[in-house]
Write an enzyme that holds these catalytic residues in place. Structure first.
Site, PDB file in Angstrom:
ATOM      1  N   THR A   1      26.744 -21.308 -31.940  1.00  0.00           N
ATOM      2  CA  THR A   1      28.054 -22.107 -31.303  1.00  0.00           C
ATOM      3  C   THR A   1      27.856 -23.594 -31.763  1.00  0.00           C
ATOM      4  O   THR A   1      27.304 -24.488 -30.695  1.00  0.00           O
ATOM      5  CB  THR A   1      28.390 -21.804 -29.954  1.00  0.00           C
ATOM      6  OG1 THR A   1      28.072 -20.360 -29.264  1.00  0.00           O
ATOM      7  CG2 THR A   1      29.861 -22.419 -29.872  1.00  0.00           C
TER       8      THR A   1
ATOM      9  N   GLY B   1      34.113 -15.913  -7.526  1.00  0.00           N
ATOM     10  CA  GLY B   1      32.458 -15.940  -6.898  1.00  0.00           C
ATOM     11  C   GLY B   1      32.827 -17.745  -6.810  1.00  0.00           C
ATOM     12  O   GLY B   1      33.289 -19.134  -7.377  1.00  0.00           O
TER      13      GLY B   1
ATOM     14  N   CYS C   1      25.774 -21.128 -21.883  1.00  0.00           N
ATOM     15  CA  CYS C   1      27.293 -21.003 -23.151  1.00  0.00           C
ATOM     16  C   CYS C   1      28.397 -21.442 -22.127  1.00  0.00           C
ATOM     17  O   CYS C   1      28.737 -22.376 -22.833  1.00  0.00           O
ATOM     18  CB  CYS C   1      26.814 -19.466 -23.247  1.00  0.00           C
ATOM     19  SG  CYS C   1      25.706 -18.533 -24.223  1.00  0.00           S
TER      20      CYS C   1
ATOM     21  N   GLU D   1      24.938 -11.820 -22.791  1.00  0.00           N
ATOM     22  CA  GLU D   1      23.773 -11.321 -22.191  1.00  0.00           C
ATOM     23  C   GLU D   1      23.563 -10.141 -20.964  1.00  0.00           C
ATOM     24  O   GLU D   1      24.888 -10.244 -20.676  1.00  0.00           O
ATOM     25  CB  GLU D   1      23.273 -12.220 -21.388  1.00  0.00           C
ATOM     26  CG  GLU D   1      22.409 -13.882 -22.232  1.00  0.00           C
ATOM     27  CD  GLU D   1      21.922 -15.375 -21.414  1.00  0.00           C
ATOM     28  OE1 GLU D   1      21.616 -15.108 -21.384  1.00  0.00           O
ATOM     29  OE2 GLU D   1      22.129 -16.020 -22.392  1.00  0.00           O
TER      30      GLU D   1
ATOM     31  N   ASN E   1      34.083 -19.232 -25.271  1.00  0.00           N
ATOM     32  CA  ASN E   1      34.612 -18.832 -24.621  1.00  0.00           C
ATOM     33  C   ASN E   1      35.340 -20.265 -23.188  1.00  0.00           C
ATOM     34  O   ASN E   1      34.977 -20.006 -22.014  1.00  0.00           O
ATOM     35  CB  ASN E   1      33.401 -19.839 -24.473  1.00  0.00           C
ATOM     36  CG  ASN E   1      32.241 -18.638 -25.169  1.00  0.00           C
ATOM     37  OD1 ASN E   1      32.138 -17.582 -24.815  1.00  0.00           O
ATOM     38  ND2 ASN E   1      31.376 -19.305 -25.830  1.00  0.00           N
TER      39      ASN E   1
ATOM     40  N   LYS F   1      34.977 -19.313 -31.662  1.00  0.00           N
ATOM     41  CA  LYS F   1      34.364 -18.890 -30.280  1.00  0.00           C
ATOM     42  C   LYS F   1      34.050 -20.567 -29.432  1.00  0.00           C
ATOM     43  O   LYS F   1      34.336 -19.480 -28.140  1.00  0.00           O
ATOM     44  CB  LYS F   1      32.526 -19.123 -31.643  1.00  0.00           C
ATOM     45  CG  LYS F   1      31.164 -18.731 -30.376  1.00  0.00           C
ATOM     46  CD  LYS F   1      31.604 -17.605 -29.778  1.00  0.00           C
ATOM     47  CE  LYS F   1      30.840 -18.060 -28.419  1.00  0.00           C
ATOM     48  NZ  LYS F   1      29.046 -17.733 -28.942  1.00  0.00           N
TER      49      LYS F   1
ATOM     50  N   ASP G   1      10.696 -18.430 -36.653  1.00  0.00           N
ATOM     51  CA  ASP G   1      11.085 -18.990 -35.580  1.00  0.00           C
ATOM     52  C   ASP G   1       9.865 -20.127 -35.568  1.00  0.00           C
ATOM     53  O   ASP G   1       8.704 -20.699 -36.196  1.00  0.00           O
ATOM     54  CB  ASP G   1      10.734 -19.032 -33.978  1.00  0.00           C
ATOM     55  CG  ASP G   1      11.026 -19.861 -32.842  1.00  0.00           C
ATOM     56  OD1 ASP G   1      12.287 -19.528 -32.671  1.00  0.00           O
ATOM     57  OD2 ASP G   1      10.845 -20.762 -32.264  1.00  0.00           O
TER      58      ASP G   1
ATOM     59  N   GLU H   1      29.227 -15.489 -32.519  1.00  0.00           N
ATOM     60  CA  GLU H   1      28.729 -14.048 -32.191  1.00  0.00           C
ATOM     61  C   GLU H   1      28.940 -14.516 -30.790  1.00  0.00           C
ATOM     62  O   GLU H   1      29.253 -15.602 -30.240  1.00  0.00           O
ATOM     63  CB  GLU H   1      26.802 -14.353 -31.842  1.00  0.00           C
ATOM     64  CG  GLU H   1      26.222 -13.502 -31.256  1.00  0.00           C
ATOM     65  CD  GLU H   1      26.460 -11.872 -32.000  1.00  0.00           C
ATOM     66  OE1 GLU H   1      26.243 -11.910 -33.480  1.00  0.00           O
ATOM     67  OE2 GLU H   1      27.545 -11.649 -30.959  1.00  0.00           O
TER      68      GLU H   1
END
Ligand code: UGA
Length: 440
Positions: free
Chosen positions: A122, A257, A264, A156, A212, A208, A31, A152
């Site tokens: 993504t 909700g 994401c 989380e 989502n 991906k 990083d 991926e």
């Protein structure tokens, strides 16, 4: 065993690096943030993710995992490189690919031997082709540097489990030899029966984004029906349950909700639309704008319900917001519905006291104008309304009789369908919830 580098040490990168070490590989994680790397090298994971700290500790100790700021080391030590940096949302809704591009610029000129660069972030469809072209020009190894995309799908809060026991592994490759390298990397998962979908990079990139967008659509579908329930006096909780028994529909991502948030779903939904517009097929995904709009309306509705709970006005009154994370089991507050609602109530003049079991530090950093309480009881002390906006088990387990003793007024807004209305009403609370009739 492969020598692997993981580029980017956020949620995705640290999880992927630690899980690859767990799968037996030798992993160098990179990083550019020196403080983050120093903390990780010291064994401190800078965010909460169940089970991850243990994995990092274990594999730092056995030498299979190391953290560095050095791309030179990554290039020298590994022959498979995973790009795991963030792709945040740009002002125009499209994905910001500056971090991905920066990784390619740093890594490319250092790739002197055959290697495979694999994207996990993504990204908009077409990114792998663009990266491949760039690497062909910048890498000394030239055509010996291959590219692939392996999206991926981890959630989380369940990142480690989702990485070590994924529903599927999607490989977007352009050659049988690249496929073989990646099958090798994930050999243990293949042995455990995880299905592989092998396709081209563009399809893998889309897989991906589409996953989502579908999950967001499913959540907004039930939340749109919550609006209808509110108008019709029906109960969206019962409705969701009735739908979920149909295996073609299923219960997952069908919880009504205050809607989806996080780093994401919201941004991926917008980035996919932006990319479709660029490709001249914006009309095909126009409905996703409505998915987004339904989602944002739920937040406004939650604000409205809290306002209605305090007939003489919330200005100057204390309101407790229980939850700050975008969902339970996470300390992530990116685009969190709970904090969005808390901010709106504060702008209305309420004195908003927030409590979250894990996300206090992150919430405080981004929202310094809110008050923060040491526990849920303290947040509720003297409150004229309590709003439950993240579905932490701790909030489900609250004893309404006990909490009734500390508030100024017993009124609760259940933004996640987390509480038992009967129990709260029996304890003298005015209970309201998104998508439920007043009497339920
Ligand atoms: C999501 C996807 O679920 C992952 O598959 C994907 O890999 C990940 O994004 C990513 O792109 O990295 P995540 O953001 O961790 O994962 O969270 P989800 O569990 O999908 O929840 C997203 C939001 O929707 C949360 O705010 C959650 O509270 C809300 N939600 C979820 C609902 O309101 N109702 C539901 O039924 C489910």
């Amino acid at each position: 065993m492969h020598a692997i580098s993981v580029l980017g040490c956020g949620y995705l990168g640290v999880t992927h690096a630690a899980c690859l070490a767990e799968l037996g590989h030798d992993v160098t994680a990179v990083d550019i943030d020196a403080r983050r790397v120093a903390a990780l090298a010291d064994g401190r994971v800078p965010f909460y993710e169940r089970g991850l700290q243990e994995l990092v500790t274990r594999h730092l100790a056995n030498g299979r995992l190391r953290f560095t700021t050095s791309y030179a080391r990554a290039a020298a030590e590994a022959d498979v490189h995973f790009i795991c940096v963030g792709t945040p949302q740009r002002g125009d809704g499209a994905a910001d690919l500056r971090s991905v591009d920066a990784v390619v610029e740093e890594l490319g000129p250092r790739l002197t031997t055959e290697s495979l660069v694999v994207g996990k972030s993504t990204v908009p469809v077409g990114t792998t082709a663009r990266i491949a072209e760039r690497l062909r020009r910048t890498a000394p190894a030239g055509a010996g540097v291959r590219t692939a995309w392996n999206p991926e799908f981890l959630r989380e809060g369940h990142a480690v489990a989702d990485t070590l026991r994924p529903d599927r592994i999607v490989l977007g490759v352009t050659s049988a030899s690249d496929e073989k390298v990646l099958r090798d990397v994930y050999a243990r998962l293949a042995d455990a029966g995880v299905p592989f979908v092998v396709t081209d990079p563009a399809t893998a990139e889309l897989a991906k984004s589409a996953a989502n967008a579908f999950l967001a659509t499913k959540i907004s579908f039930i939340n749109a029906l919550a609006e209808v329930c509110e108008a019709a006096g029906a109960d969206v909780g019962g409705l969701a349950d009735a739908l979920a028994h149909d295996p073609r529909i299923g219960a997952r991502s069908l919880r009504p909700g205050v809607g989806f948030g996080g780093g994401c779903l919201p941004k991926d939904l917008r980035a996919l639309q932006a990319r479709a517009r660029e490709l001249g097929v914006g009309h095909a995904l126009a409905f996703l704008a409505e998915v987004d709009a339904v989602n944002l309306r739920r937040r406004e509705r939650a604000v409205d319900l809290v306002r209605r709970q305090v007939p003489d006005g919330i200005a100057g009154r204390r309101v407790a917001v229980l939850g700050a994370a975008f969902k339970a089991e996470s300390d992530d507050v990116r685009d969190s519905p709970a904090l969005h609602v808390a901010d709106a109530l504060r702008r209305d003049g309420a004195e908003v006291a927030v409590y979250d079991p894990k996300a206090m530090a992150n919430a405080r950093r981004g929202h310094p104008d809110l008050h923060y309480a040491a526990d849920h009881r303290q947040a509720c002390a003297g409150a004229h309304a309590v709003a439950v906006l993240t579905d932490w088990p701790e909030f489900r387990d609250i004893d309404p009789r006990e909490l009734g003793g500390v508030v100024a007024r017993r009124s609760v807004v259940d933004g996640r369908g987390a509480l038992d209305p009967e129990e709260w009403r029996r304890a003298g609370w005015a209970y309201t919830a998104l998508g439920r009739p007043a009497a339920l």
